[in-house]
Design an enzyme around this catalytic site. Structure first.
Site, short mmCIF file in Angstrom:
data_model
loop_
_atom_site.label_atom_id
_atom_site.label_comp_id
_atom_site.label_asym_id
_atom_site.label_seq_id
_atom_site.Cartn_x
_atom_site.Cartn_y
_atom_site.Cartn_z
N LYS A 121 0.78 -1.27 -0.17
CA LYS A 121 0.13 0.18 -0.08
C LYS A 121 1.17 1.14 0.14
CE LYS A 121 -2.25 2.71 2.81
NZ LYS A 121 -1.83 4.29 2.04
N GLU A 146 9.43 1.51 10.92
CA GLU A 146 10.44 2.79 11.36
C GLU A 146 9.40 4.29 11.37
OE1 GLU A 146 11.82 5.24 10.81
OE2 GLU A 146 12.54 5.34 8.53
N CYS A 168 13.24 10.80 7.67
CA CYS A 168 12.71 10.53 8.76
C CYS A 168 14.72 10.40 9.63
CB CYS A 168 12.69 9.15 8.81
SG CYS A 168 13.49 8.20 7.52
N GLU A 173 9.25 15.70 15.84
CA GLU A 173 10.10 15.48 14.70
C GLU A 173 9.40 16.55 13.87
OE1 GLU A 173 10.68 11.93 11.64
OE2 GLU A 173 9.03 11.92 12.27
#
Length: 502
Positions: free
Chosen positions: A192, A267, A302, A402
């Protein structure tokens, strides 16, 4: 110059409104589609099928049949190696097309494709690397612990049906990092891609078909988290879920996997520090750090080193260089060779980043530069000028969360012990880079900093090394032996060889 993203899309001529299920490309069961707006212009550049729960069920069941009844999971190593290497060759031969599709997906400039970790060559190398592991997934033979006539051995077998959910910021590389090891191990996959980056993933699936992958081994369902993603991660016939994305969604994936004790790889991002000591080459440290935050994906990565821990002796020098770097960033048409940075992926992310900038100032950080919006023809895109914050407390929101945008928080420190404390004072632990000329200090820091990857005077991701994080940066690793073994189960076989039973 008028941006013309849609013109580029029309030139590609790729059919986008279809799902791949059991070797057949078809629309969603209810015909529903999702319209993708390009983040640089707001233009509608594609309509993608929104897979229903019934579509997802059909895809997972196709993968289940292909695993249980098909030949792939029991294929000889040569067959899998051949398909994976053909895929790598096809990827290389379609480099220009795939770079174009990624630019249509998320606005990443073509110039960023020159960076190895985001290049089409790296994507191809991921398939080549994992092809090399196919005939090396060996078990062990072990001596009998208590003596006697018996043989003890282990086998590595494919884990089964894998759901691979990938984000929009590196649609080809992140898909490859999941598909390649899964196929190499003999698994079947339901992919996906993000609803914000679907073009390139669909083309990759067609290249895998062209390489000779049997029907049902790879299935692709497109659409947003609701309904498509939720239907996929909760499906009872999965054996493993591998996900790259936000921490919040990662926790939902983990909860869904717990229901059936599915294997999981996650992750989930980071707040990675650059740690700059006074003996470092400060210009290199500042430019490399700012490059991860401002160029290419505009900090939407990331591994962006969005938290700079800088020794007080070189603090002002670092800030001056970082501020100067922001003036070199250029926005616009991702196909323009002069453009160096992408827009934020959508209006929601734009508002989120602007909110962090406001909060940083409200909490007392000093705004050195940036934070504005470009005007003129760029006003229609999701652009924000790169930001440098100084005098940031490590407890500040902009130092802990983040942001996923072009925002750098610079935190001062006095000595090595304080640098270690600040670096590890985070819920994340994905990556870090230490800048120093002292080899002994570099080794001490590499051991002390709790992060999945620690670079010394630079940072580079490659297919053959393990990548992943500590803490809330995720579970498991991608790349190298660790990654492919995560798509296997270990089976112990006990065989009596004498007259007595064990």
């Amino acid at each position: 110059m008028v941006l013309s993203i849609k013109t580029r899309r029309d030139a590609v001529g790729l059919s986008t409104g279809e799902l791949l299920i059991d070797g057949v490309w078809r629309p969603a069961a209810d015909g529903r589609t999702w319209t993708h707006q390009h983040p640089a212009t707001g233009e509608q550049v594609g309509d993608f099928a929104v897979a229903t729960a019934a579509d997802v069920d059909a895809a997972v069941r196709a993968a289940r049949r292909a695993f249980d009844e098909g030949s792939w999971s029991r294929s000889r190593a040569k067959q899998r190696i051949t398909v994976l290497r053909r895929t790598a060759d096809l990827i290389r031969s379609h480099t220009d097309e795939l770079r174009t599709l990624q630019a249509l997906d998320n606005g990443v400039p073509l110039t960023f494709g020159d960076e190895y970790a985001m290049s089409i060559e790296c994507v191809a190398d991921v398939f080549d690397h994992h092809a090399g592991w196919v005939d090396k997934l060996a078990g062990e033979t072990l001596p009998g612990y208590q003596g006697g006539d018996h043989l003890v051995m282990t086998l590595r077998e494919p884990v089964g049906v894998v759901a691979a959910v990938v984000p929009w910021n590196g649609p080809l590389l992140l898909a490859a990092q999941k598909i390649a090891p899964a196929l190499a191990a003999g698994c079947t996959v339901v992919l996906k891609p993000s609803e914000f980056a679907t073009f390139a993933a669909l083309r990759l699936a067609r290249l895998l078909e062209e390489a000779g992958l049997p029907a049902g081994v790879l299935n692709v369902v497109t659409g947003p988290g609701d309904p498509t993603g939720e239907a996929l991660i909760t499906h009872p016939l999965l054996d493993k879920i591998t996900f790259t994305g936000s921490r919040a969604v990662g926790k939902r994936v983990l909860a869904a996997a717990a229901e059936g004790m599915k294997r999981v790889s996650l992750e989930l991002g980071g707040k990675s520090p650059s740690i700059v000591f006074p003996d470092a080459e400060v210009y290199a440290a500042a430019t490399l750090t700012m490059g991860t935050v401002t160029l290419g994906l505009s900090g939407q990565a990331c591994v962006a080193h969005s938290r700079a821990l800088v020794h007080r002796d070189v603090y002002d020098e670092f800030l001056a260089i970082a501020e100067g770097m922001t003036t070199l960033v250029t926005y616009g048409d991702p196909f323009d060779p002069e453009v160096t940075a992408s827009p934020l992926i959508n209006e929601r992310q734009l508002e989120r980043v602007l909110g962090y900038i406001e909060r940083g100032q409200a909490e007392g950080a000093r705004l050195v530069c940036g934070g504005g919006r470009p005007d003129g023809e760029l006003a229609a895109g999701n652009f924000v000028e790169p930001v440098v914050f100084a005098d940031v407390s490590n407890d500040a929101t902009i130092a802990r969360e983040e942001i996923f945008g072009p925002v750098l928080a610079v935190v001062p420190f006095t000595d090595e012990d304080e640098a270690i404390r600040l670096a590890n004072d985070t819920s994340y632990g994905l990556a870090a880079t230490v800048y120093t000329a002292d080899v002994k200090r570099a080794i001490r820091m590499a051991r002390a900093v709790r992060a999945g990857t620690v670079g010394i005077n630079g940072y580079q991701l490659e297919p053959h090394v393990a990548f992943g994080g500590f803490g809330q940066s995720g579970l498991g690793r991608e790349g190298g032996r660790t990654a492919i073994e995560a798509y296997t189960e270990v089976k112990t076989v006990l065989i009596p060889t004498g007259d007595e039973m064990m």
